[in-house]
Design an enzyme around this catalytic site. Structure first.
Site, PDB file in Angstrom:
ATOM      1  N   HIS A   1      20.300  -6.103   8.662  1.00 33.25           N
ATOM      2  CA  HIS A   1      21.625  -5.552   8.971  1.00 33.25           C
ATOM      3  C   HIS A   1      21.706  -4.929  10.363  1.00 33.25           C
ATOM      4  CE1 HIS A   1      22.760  -6.455   4.918  1.00 33.25           C
ATOM      5  NE2 HIS A   1      21.754  -5.752   4.454  1.00 33.25           N
TER       6      HIS A   1
ATOM      7  N   PRO B   1      27.644   8.860   7.451  1.00 35.81           N
ATOM      8  CA  PRO B   1      28.299   9.667   8.464  1.00 35.81           C
ATOM      9  C   PRO B   1      29.543  10.422   8.050  1.00 35.81           C
ATOM     10  CG  PRO B   1      28.556   7.318   8.893  1.00 35.81           C
ATOM     11  CD  PRO B   1      28.158   7.502   7.490  1.00 35.81           C
ATOM     12  N   GLU B   2      29.442  11.709   8.057  1.00 34.89           N
ATOM     13  CA  GLU B   2      30.623  12.541   8.221  1.00 34.89           C
ATOM     14  C   GLU B   2      30.473  13.133   9.614  1.00 34.89           C
ATOM     15  OE1 GLU B   2      31.857  14.989   4.904  1.00 34.89           O
ATOM     16  OE2 GLU B   2      30.746  13.743   3.510  1.00 34.89           O
TER      17      GLU B   2
ATOM     18  N   ARG C   1      26.923  -2.302   4.957  1.00 38.40           N
ATOM     19  CA  ARG C   1      28.213  -2.606   4.346  1.00 38.40           C
ATOM     20  C   ARG C   1      29.250  -3.115   5.337  1.00 38.40           C
ATOM     21  NH1 ARG C   1      29.563   2.314   0.363  1.00 38.40           N
ATOM     22  NH2 ARG C   1      31.222   0.939  -0.328  1.00 38.40           N
TER      23      ARG C   1
END
Length: 271
Positions: free
Chosen positions: A91, A2-3, A110
């Site tokens: 996740h 994501p930007e 992460r």
DNA sequence: CAACGGACCTGCCTGC
DNA sequence: TGCAGGCAGGTCCGTT
């Protein structure tokens, strides 16, 4: 993933599934994100109705009756609309289960993302209060960048990625914007002229908005299954292309490291 | 204060 | 094949 364009794509993808829906329950399988998911959040959210899905910088703001869920995708986070019956994978940390029979599923290997709750104005939350202007606002332009750069010796790429100066420009789009504007990423921010800043701000707007449009083309996929905005299919002109020919002059693209991150530029086209 | 390095965490790729 | 090392789209915190 994501930007800003990816987050905006996610916002547009999930919004129609969320608006007006009552929250049945929140399932937290793994609360250990950048900030812990509050242990009482499931109880707090149950029964509330989703009223708006907004974005500020790279933060998603899900406004429900009586408060706001602040969501950030970190480096590796993604959102999907799934059936709540679908087995969670490794996740898949959080499900927001809605009355219309779908779940908003937050996945983040992460765990740099976060999901917190506020009853105050979310824009005043400590996570958001310091954020600079939105690059796609009509009011934001190169003059704002130029003013922020006054006296700064930091490399322009670093300043462009500083969320206090302008939000939403991450590593990839900083590289792309500087290439489009013909500015060397290592140039001291305070030593760039106003006309060049006008060009840079235009480049930022163009890179981001074109990218959002491309994300839009994969919205259907995004909502259905794969949760992946158009990022990978995007035509990146400079990022990741070290030693390949510059699309403008044909010379080799160079790769360096700034602030611990990869920078790509054309030494001939960017000064 | 500005500026930089390190930390957070997992997965994936490379090279030995 | 196995393993160590480096790297990845973000952000905050500590030290100079």
């Amino acid at each position: 993933m994501p930007e800003l364009p990816e987050v905006e794509t996610a916002r547009r993808g999930i919004e129609p599934h969320l608006l007006g829906q009552r929250i049945e329950r929140l399932v937290v399988r793994e609360p250990r994100l950048r900030l812990p998911v509050p242990s009482d959040l499931a109880g707090v959210l149950a029964g509330r109705v989703i009223e708006e899905v907004n974005r500020r910088g790279k933060y998603l703001l899900i406004r429900v009756s009586g408060g706001t869920i602040i969501l950030h995708l970190g480096m590796s986070g993604s959102l999907r609309i799934v059936s709540p019956e679908r087995p969670a994978e490794r996740h898949d940390h959080v499900d927001l289960v809605l009355a219309n029979g779908v779940a908003l599923r937050f996945t983040d290997p992460r765990r740099f993302g976060l999901l917190v709750w506020t009853t105050e104005n979310p824009l005043k939350h400590p996570l958001l209060a310091h954020l600079g202007p939105e690059p796609l606002d009509a009011a934001w332009d190169g003059a704002a960048l130029w003013a922020a750069a006054k006296g700064k010796r930091v490399a322009i790429k670093g300043m462009l990625m500083d969320a206090n100066v302008v939000v939403g420009v991450g590593n990839i789009y900083a590289n792309e914007s500087l290439f489009m504007a013909g500015i060397h990423p290592g140039r001291a921010a305070g030593r760039i002229s106003l006309p060049r800043y006008l060009r840079l701000a235009d480049a930022v707007k163009e890179v981001l908005s074109r990218s959002i449009e491309q994300g839009g083309t994969t919205l259907r996929d995004f909502v259905a299954e794969d949760g992946r905005p158009g990022y990978f299919s995007q035509s990146l002109k400079i990022y990741g292309r070290s030693d390949q020919p510059c699309l403008s002059c044909g010379g080799p693209i160079r790769e360096i490291r700034q602030f611990g991150r990869a920078t790509y530029y054309c030494p001939a086209c960017q000064r």
